[in-house]
Design an enzyme around this catalytic site. Structure first.
Site, PDB file in Angstrom:
ATOM      1  N   HIS A 122      46.295 107.901  34.127  1.00 15.84           N
ATOM      2  CA  HIS A 122      45.304 108.913  34.497  1.00 15.84           C
ATOM      3  C   HIS A 122      44.590 109.179  33.281  1.00 15.84           C
ATOM      4  O   HIS A 122      43.581 110.348  33.262  1.00 15.84           O
ATOM      5  CB  HIS A 122      45.834 110.204  35.138  1.00 15.84           C
ATOM      6  CG  HIS A 122      46.508 109.857  36.477  1.00 15.84           C
ATOM      7  ND1 HIS A 122      47.318 110.786  37.097  1.00 15.84           N
ATOM      8  CD2 HIS A 122      46.087 108.869  37.232  1.00 15.84           C
ATOM      9  CE1 HIS A 122      47.447 110.421  38.388  1.00 15.84           C
ATOM     10  NE2 HIS A 122      46.956 109.247  38.410  1.00 15.84           N
ATOM     11  N   CYS A 130      31.884 107.481  27.035  1.00 12.94           N
ATOM     12  CA  CYS A 130      30.551 107.757  27.507  1.00 12.94           C
ATOM     13  C   CYS A 130      30.062 107.238  28.900  1.00 12.94           C
ATOM     14  O   CYS A 130      30.454 105.881  29.143  1.00 12.94           O
ATOM     15  CB  CYS A 130      29.560 106.899  26.397  1.00 12.94           C
ATOM     16  SG  CYS A 130      27.860 107.178  26.620  1.00 12.94           S
ATOM     17  N   SER A 191      55.750 115.439  41.787  1.00 12.00           N
ATOM     18  CA  SER A 191      55.711 115.925  43.160  1.00 12.00           C
ATOM     19  C   SER A 191      55.489 114.935  44.410  1.00 12.00           C
ATOM     20  O   SER A 191      55.493 114.971  45.451  1.00 12.00           O
ATOM     21  CB  SER A 191      54.907 117.398  43.584  1.00 12.00           C
ATOM     22  OG  SER A 191      53.362 116.701  43.404  1.00 12.00           O
ATOM     23  N   ALA A 234      63.976 118.870  33.618  1.00 12.99           N
ATOM     24  CA  ALA A 234      63.925 117.601  32.944  1.00 12.99           C
ATOM     25  C   ALA A 234      64.624 117.676  31.545  1.00 12.99           C
ATOM     26  O   ALA A 234      65.295 116.700  31.038  1.00 12.99           O
ATOM     27  CB  ALA A 234      62.718 117.360  33.001  1.00 12.99           C
TER      28      ALA A 234
HETATM   29  C1  BV8 Z   1      42.332 106.262  43.668  1.00 14.39           C
HETATM   30  C2  BV8 Z   1      43.236 114.043  36.344  1.00 14.39           C
HETATM   31  C3  BV8 Z   1      41.197 104.529  44.427  1.00 14.39           C
HETATM   32  C4  BV8 Z   1      43.639 114.272  34.777  1.00 14.39           C
HETATM   33  C5  BV8 Z   1      44.497 113.469  38.226  1.00 14.39           C
HETATM   34  C6  BV8 Z   1      46.268 106.687  49.205  1.00 14.39           C
HETATM   35  C7  BV8 Z   1      46.195 105.748  48.505  1.00 14.39           C
HETATM   36  C8  BV8 Z   1      45.220 105.637  47.271  1.00 14.39           C
HETATM   37  C9  BV8 Z   1      44.344 106.907  47.205  1.00 14.39           C
HETATM   38  C10 BV8 Z   1      44.418 108.069  47.939  1.00 14.39           C
HETATM   39  C11 BV8 Z   1      45.234 107.831  49.162  1.00 14.39           C
HETATM   40  N1  BV8 Z   1      45.419 109.072  49.502  1.00 14.39           N
HETATM   41  C12 BV8 Z   1      44.447 109.890  48.813  1.00 14.39           C
HETATM   42  C13 BV8 Z   1      43.842 109.251  48.002  1.00 14.39           C
HETATM   43  C14 BV8 Z   1      43.281 109.659  47.019  1.00 14.39           C
HETATM   44  C15 BV8 Z   1      43.701 110.377  45.667  1.00 14.39           C
HETATM   45  C16 BV8 Z   1      44.740 111.204  46.108  1.00 14.39           C
HETATM   46  O1  BV8 Z   1      45.896 110.846  46.039  1.00 14.39           O
HETATM   47  N2  BV8 Z   1      44.889 112.578  46.718  1.00 14.39           N
HETATM   48  C17 BV8 Z   1      45.959 113.146  47.129  1.00 14.39           C
HETATM   49  C18 BV8 Z   1      45.778 114.548  46.364  1.00 14.39           C
HETATM   50  C19 BV8 Z   1      46.537 112.983  48.494  1.00 14.39           C
HETATM   51  N3  BV8 Z   1      44.034 109.680  44.567  1.00 14.39           N
HETATM   52  C20 BV8 Z   1      42.963 109.265  43.811  1.00 14.39           C
HETATM   53  O2  BV8 Z   1      41.848 109.598  43.710  1.00 14.39           O
HETATM   54  C21 BV8 Z   1      43.221 108.395  42.642  1.00 14.39           C
HETATM   55  N4  BV8 Z   1      42.313 107.325  42.671  1.00 14.39           N
HETATM   56  O3  BV8 Z   1      43.130 106.282  44.412  1.00 14.39           O
HETATM   57  O4  BV8 Z   1      41.283 105.503  43.488  1.00 14.39           O
HETATM   58  C22 BV8 Z   1      39.887 103.614  44.186  1.00 14.39           C
HETATM   59  C23 BV8 Z   1      40.191 102.323  44.581  1.00 14.39           C
HETATM   60  C24 BV8 Z   1      38.855 101.481  44.137  1.00 14.39           C
HETATM   61  C25 BV8 Z   1      37.932 102.018  43.529  1.00 14.39           C
HETATM   62  C26 BV8 Z   1      37.840 103.340  43.094  1.00 14.39           C
HETATM   63  C27 BV8 Z   1      38.988 104.079  43.321  1.00 14.39           C
HETATM   64  C28 BV8 Z   1      43.279 109.123  41.343  1.00 14.39           C
HETATM   65  C29 BV8 Z   1      44.388 109.922  41.299  1.00 14.39           C
HETATM   66  C30 BV8 Z   1      44.159 110.715  39.856  1.00 14.39           C
HETATM   67  C31 BV8 Z   1      43.650 111.981  39.819  1.00 14.39           C
HETATM   68  N5  BV8 Z   1      43.475 112.627  38.604  1.00 14.39           N
HETATM   69  N6  BV8 Z   1      44.533 114.076  36.938  1.00 14.39           N
HETATM   70  C32 BV8 Z   1      43.949 115.434  34.647  1.00 14.39           C
HETATM   71  O5  BV8 Z   1      43.249 116.520  34.859  1.00 14.39           O
HETATM   72  O6  BV8 Z   1      44.934 115.911  34.465  1.00 14.39           O
HETATM   73  S1  BV8 Z   1      45.883 113.658  39.109  1.00 14.39           S
HETATM   74  C33 BV8 Z   1      46.770 115.007  38.569  1.00 14.39           C
HETATM   75  O7  BV8 Z   1      48.021 114.903  39.578  1.00 14.39           O
HETATM   76  C34 BV8 Z   1      47.424 114.673  37.297  1.00 14.39           C
HETATM   77  O8  BV8 Z   1      47.317 113.635  36.888  1.00 14.39           O
HETATM   78  C35 BV8 Z   1      48.991 114.994  37.377  1.00 14.39           C
HETATM   79  O9  BV8 Z   1      49.732 114.250  36.568  1.00 14.39           O
HETATM   80  C36 BV8 Z   1      48.762 114.066  39.117  1.00 14.39           C
HETATM   81  C37 BV8 Z   1      50.187 114.397  39.844  1.00 14.39           C
HETATM   82  O10 BV8 Z   1      50.651 115.519  39.848  1.00 14.39           O
HETATM   83  P1  BV8 Z   1      52.234 115.762  39.348  1.00 14.39           P
HETATM   84  O11 BV8 Z   1      52.377 115.165  37.906  1.00 14.39           O
HETATM   85  O12 BV8 Z   1      53.261 115.295  40.359  1.00 14.39           O
HETATM   86  O13 BV8 Z   1      52.195 117.116  39.046  1.00 14.39           O
HETATM   87  P2  BV8 Z   1      52.476 118.347  40.072  1.00 14.39           P
HETATM   88  O14 BV8 Z   1      52.332 119.798  39.610  1.00 14.39           O
HETATM   89  O15 BV8 Z   1      52.069 118.059  41.557  1.00 14.39           O
HETATM   90  O16 BV8 Z   1      54.125 118.255  40.223  1.00 14.39           O
HETATM   91  C38 BV8 Z   1      55.267 118.578  39.168  1.00 14.39           C
HETATM   92  C39 BV8 Z   1      56.554 118.370  39.782  1.00 14.39           C
HETATM   93  O17 BV8 Z   1      57.401 118.376  38.588  1.00 14.39           O
HETATM   94  C40 BV8 Z   1      56.944 119.225  40.897  1.00 14.39           C
HETATM   95  O18 BV8 Z   1      57.539 118.384  41.781  1.00 14.39           O
HETATM   96  C41 BV8 Z   1      57.855 120.234  40.349  1.00 14.39           C
HETATM   97  O19 BV8 Z   1      59.034 120.500  40.892  1.00 14.39           O
HETATM   98  C42 BV8 Z   1      58.212 119.297  38.894  1.00 14.39           C
HETATM   99  N7  BV8 Z   1      58.788 120.030  37.803  1.00 14.39           N
HETATM  100  C43 BV8 Z   1      58.235 121.367  37.511  1.00 14.39           C
HETATM  101  N8  BV8 Z   1      59.082 121.855  36.317  1.00 14.39           N
HETATM  102  C44 BV8 Z   1      59.794 120.827  36.145  1.00 14.39           C
HETATM  103  C45 BV8 Z   1      59.887 119.986  36.851  1.00 14.39           C
HETATM  104  N9  BV8 Z   1      60.724 118.822  37.051  1.00 14.39           N
HETATM  105  C46 BV8 Z   1      61.664 118.687  36.236  1.00 14.39           C
HETATM  106  N10 BV8 Z   1      61.555 119.653  35.150  1.00 14.39           N
HETATM  107  C47 BV8 Z   1      60.805 120.910  35.247  1.00 14.39           C
HETATM  108  N11 BV8 Z   1      61.259 121.697  34.085  1.00 14.39           N
END
Ligand code: BV8
Length: 249
Positions: A122, A130, A191, A234
């Protein structure tokens, strides 16, 4: 909270090729917010306002402010790699087989801990790209529409070199190649909400040769897809799991 379970699976052979997916949870104990925890980033700001190309086209100043705040947070002395990052760097150093970390995180805590075989699927907030010519440069301070691109000389087109929703993640063919030949897939601190990363475990299961492990604070959306799981912070469960691997190697 489910406690760490003893590793009751056969030892992983020392020739095993390991792919590790990490998410925001691995950086949480380093002081960086996750996205979907109750106090997470998406509880305070909407994805549609700060993490899509449309948001940047509509209001670049708002998007720059969002990433400037996160970049500044990351620069504070309190934000350092934790024991989980260090354990993965140790695994890369001491494991006889290949180890590749694929992170969804845009922070640089894996590199700072010593991991070198690393893909930021990501992107990273420590680089600017740019929109006009694609030029990518390191970027440490605040970014704004006043900044001029060193490649094409135009102002207003610089953006954080991160992957927004609706954009293709980086190095996907290299990632898919590594997933298709790995023997052990470990998912840490994610997640399982964001694709294509959340779909990696399904790809691995379809190929059918790799052992799959989830190390997380709590079961992710895809928890039932993993052959083995261990829950807890973690900084505790990742070093313990790495010790188990290296002691069995
Ligand atoms: C794309 C930007 C296609 C940078 C981010 C099906 C297939 C393909 C795509 C899709 C699909 N369905 C929907 C989509 C579209 C979309 C998507 O997935 N939407 C979701 C919401 C449904 N995906 C996209 O748009 C992706 N692109 O598919 O492109 C394409 C094809 C051709 C041409 C063009 C395009 C792009 C996805 C990237 C988006 N950018 N971030 C930034 O600002 O950071 S995503 C964002 O979420 C971050 O990168 C982050 O890393 C990522 C995932 O989140 P997590 O890391 O899991 O974090 P979260 O808070 O959710 O969970 C934390 C976990 O840690 C929890 O479980 C918690 O319990 C645990 N935890 C907490 N504390 C601890 C711990 N564990 C251990 N120890 C601890 N102490």
């Amino acid at each position: 909270m489910m406690q760490a379970q003893p590793n009751s699976f056969p030892p992983v052979p020392p020739t095993a090729r390991i792919v590790i997916l990490t998410g925001a949870g691995i950086s949480q104990e380093s002081g960086l917010e996750t996205f979907r925890d109750p106090d997470g980033i998406w509880a305070k700001v909407r994805v549609e306002d700060v993490a899509t190309p449309e948001a940047f086209a509509r209001d670049p100043d708002r998007v720059h402010a969002f990433y400037n705040m996160r970049r500044a947070r990351h620069r504070t002395s309190a934000v350092v790699p934790n024991a989980a990052h260090a354990a993965l760097a140790r695994l890369e150093r001491e494991w006889p087989g290949d180890v590749l970390v694929v992170t969804q995180n845009v922070d640089s805590l894996h590199e700072r801990a010593g991991t070198t075989k690393l893909i930021h699927m990501h992107g990273v907030h420590s680089q600017a790209r740019c929109n006009g010519c694609g030029h990518v440069v390191p970027w440490d301070g605040d970014m704004s529409t006043a900044n001029v691109c060193g490649g094409c000389g135009r102002a207003g087109g610089l953006r954080p070199h991160v992957v927004w929703f609706g954009e293709m993640p980086l190095e996907m063919s290299r990632i898919q190649e590594a997933l298709s030949v790995c023997d052990l897939f470990i998912s840490i601190g994610t997640s399982g909400n964001v694709y294509p990363a959340a779909g990696f475990v399904r790809l691995i299961r379809r190929i059918g040769q790799a052992h799959t492990v989830e190390l997380n604070l709590e079961p992710s959306r895809g928890a039932n897809l993993f052959a083995e799981s261990c829950y807890g912070p973690a900084s505790q469960i990742v070093p313990a799991y790495v010790d188990g691997l290296l002691n069995g190697a």
